[in-house]
Enzyme design. Structure first.
Site, PDB file in Angstrom:
ATOM      1  N   ASP A 118     -93.963 -80.721-137.846  1.00 36.21           N
ATOM      2  CA  ASP A 118     -95.425 -80.707-137.905  1.00 36.21           C
ATOM      3  C   ASP A 118     -96.036 -81.504-136.750  1.00 36.21           C
ATOM      4  O   ASP A 118     -95.413 -82.440-136.245  1.00 36.21           O
ATOM      5  CB  ASP A 118     -95.867 -81.299-139.256  1.00 36.21           C
ATOM      6  CG  ASP A 118     -97.268 -80.871-139.635  1.00 36.21           C
ATOM      7  OD1 ASP A 118     -97.842 -80.002-138.946  1.00 36.21           O
ATOM      8  OD2 ASP A 118     -97.795 -81.417-140.619  1.00 36.21           O
TER       9      ASP A 118
ATOM     10  N   ASN B  74     -98.545 -69.328-142.089  1.00 35.40           N
ATOM     11  CA  ASN B  74     -98.843 -69.437-140.656  1.00 35.40           C
ATOM     12  C   ASN B  74     -99.458 -68.168-140.049  1.00 35.40           C
ATOM     13  O   ASN B  74    -100.047 -68.219-138.979  1.00 35.40           O
ATOM     14  CB  ASN B  74     -97.595 -69.832-139.850  1.00 35.40           C
ATOM     15  CG  ASN B  74     -97.253 -71.305-139.972  1.00 35.40           C
ATOM     16  OD1 ASN B  74     -96.102 -71.710-139.840  1.00 35.40           O
ATOM     17  ND2 ASN B  74     -98.262 -72.136-140.240  1.00 35.40           N
TER      18      ASN B  74
HETATM   19  C1  FPP Z   1     -96.527 -77.071-137.045  1.00 36.33           C
HETATM   20  O1  FPP Z   1     -97.391 -77.667-136.104  1.00 36.33           O
HETATM   21  C2  FPP Z   1     -95.564 -76.216-136.398  1.00 36.33           C
HETATM   22  C3  FPP Z   1     -95.512 -74.855-136.490  1.00 36.33           C
HETATM   23  C4  FPP Z   1     -96.500 -74.082-137.269  1.00 36.33           C
HETATM   24  C5  FPP Z   1     -94.517 -74.065-135.803  1.00 36.33           C
HETATM   25  C6  FPP Z   1     -93.209 -74.715-135.461  1.00 36.33           C
HETATM   26  C7  FPP Z   1     -92.661 -74.014-134.314  1.00 36.33           C
HETATM   27  C8  FPP Z   1     -92.006 -74.570-133.246  1.00 36.33           C
HETATM   28  C9  FPP Z   1     -91.590 -75.961-133.144  1.00 36.33           C
HETATM   29  C10 FPP Z   1     -91.710 -73.763-132.054  1.00 36.33           C
HETATM   30  C11 FPP Z   1     -90.838 -72.582-132.127  1.00 36.33           C
HETATM   31  C12 FPP Z   1     -89.674 -72.637-133.001  1.00 36.33           C
HETATM   32  C13 FPP Z   1     -88.523 -71.998-132.763  1.00 36.33           C
HETATM   33  C14 FPP Z   1     -87.501 -71.907-133.834  1.00 36.33           C
HETATM   34  C15 FPP Z   1     -88.206 -71.401-131.470  1.00 36.33           C
HETATM   35  P1  FPP Z   1     -98.942 -77.478-136.321  1.00 36.33           P
HETATM   36  O2  FPP Z   1     -99.430 -76.447-135.368  1.00 36.33           O
HETATM   37  O3  FPP Z   1     -99.223 -77.201-137.750  1.00 36.33           O
HETATM   38  O4  FPP Z   1     -99.498 -78.851-135.913  1.00 36.33           O
HETATM   39  P2  FPP Z   1    -100.870 -79.472-136.411  1.00 36.33           P
HETATM   40  O5  FPP Z   1    -100.656 -79.854-137.853  1.00 36.33           O
HETATM   41  O6  FPP Z   1    -101.044 -80.636-135.521  1.00 36.33           O
HETATM   42  O7  FPP Z   1    -101.931 -78.424-136.257  1.00 36.33           O
END
Ligand code: FPP
Length: 238
Positions: free
Chosen positions: A8, A56
């Protein structure tokens, strides 16, 4: 040892720097390589990463597209090199809504790494714990309906085998970055007895040292309180 990670804070990491959220995801993906390398060094046997939740899809379209591009690149290029490291890659979640090309790359990497017996890497994609439990329930019900399973033979062990994680061990430790303290639908069944570790750092800033610290805290806790045995082993046809 099995570690689950809720990655996250990519978006906040980027916004704090005045960058687009997609750059946060890119940096988050790069950090996966560092952390996986450290997991291997520390003899972690299974790593489950929450890469994309069933919720998502509700992100702005440009962000979903950026994530899809990353999945394409990692599944088809970056992660294929994990094969040489003897890593077995498995996708958990309901992959049917992903674009055709991603489904093809998923199949390829799963087939390519199928016989590897090094780290088990689970990528949770379009994954939701409740959805997984509902899908498992439907599969079990189908067996009951066609007469291949008796109602009385359904127990926790059998149920767990119908989950996407199948015969795998449950996570010992679940790490969540970026300060939120909840599971957000991650491995709901499997996390029943997992230790939880929350870090205030955004995922792109989470270092190898942070991982070692989380494992150390986990180890001290389980030394102090002992581990819980959650599922009784019993032979089954499934
Ligand atoms: C949460 O951060 C993360 C995600 C929704 C996606 C996770 C994906 C990756 C790390 C990249 C790709 C993965 C692979 C397996 C290649 P957020 O956007 O919710 O952060 P925030 O809470 O600050 O908005």
């Amino acid at each position: 040892m099995h570690i689950g990670i809720i990655l996250d804070g990519n978006g906040r990491w980027a916004s704090d720097k005045g960058l687009p959220r997609s750059i946060g995801h890119k940096r988050g993906a790069e950090n996966l390589e560092t952390i996986l390398f450290e997991c291997k060094r520390l003899n972690v046997l299974t790593v489950t990463l929450y890469a994309f939740s069933t919720e998502n899809w509700n992100r702005p379209i440009y962000e979903v597209k950026a994530l899809m591009s990353l999945f394409k690149y990692y599944l088809n290029k970056k992660f294929t090199s994990l094969h040489e490291e003897n890593v077995r890659v498995t996708i958990i979640g309901e992959v049917s809504p992903f674009p055709k090309i991603i489904k093809k790359y998923i199949k390829n990497i799963e087939n390519l790494t199928e016989s590897n017996d090094g780290i088990q890497l689970n990528l949770a994609m379009n994954y939701g714990g409740r959805d997984e439990i509902v899908r498992a329930t439907k599969k079990i019900s189908q067996h009951v309906l066609d007469g291949s399973l008796e109602l009385d033979n359904i127990d926790e062990l059998l149920f767990s085998k119908f989950l996407d994680t199948g015969q795998q061990s449950y996570p010992d430790l679940i790490i969540r970055t970026a300060g939120e303290m909840r599971l957000s639908n991650f491995l709901l069944w499997q996390a029943a007895y997992s230790e939880l570790y929350f870090s205030n750092k955004a995922w792109p800033d989470f270092t190898r040292q942070d991982l070692r610290e989380a494992i150390e805290i986990y180890t001290n806790r389980s030394r102090k309180f002992g581990r819980v045995t959650h599922v009784k082993k019993k032979p089954s046809n499934f």
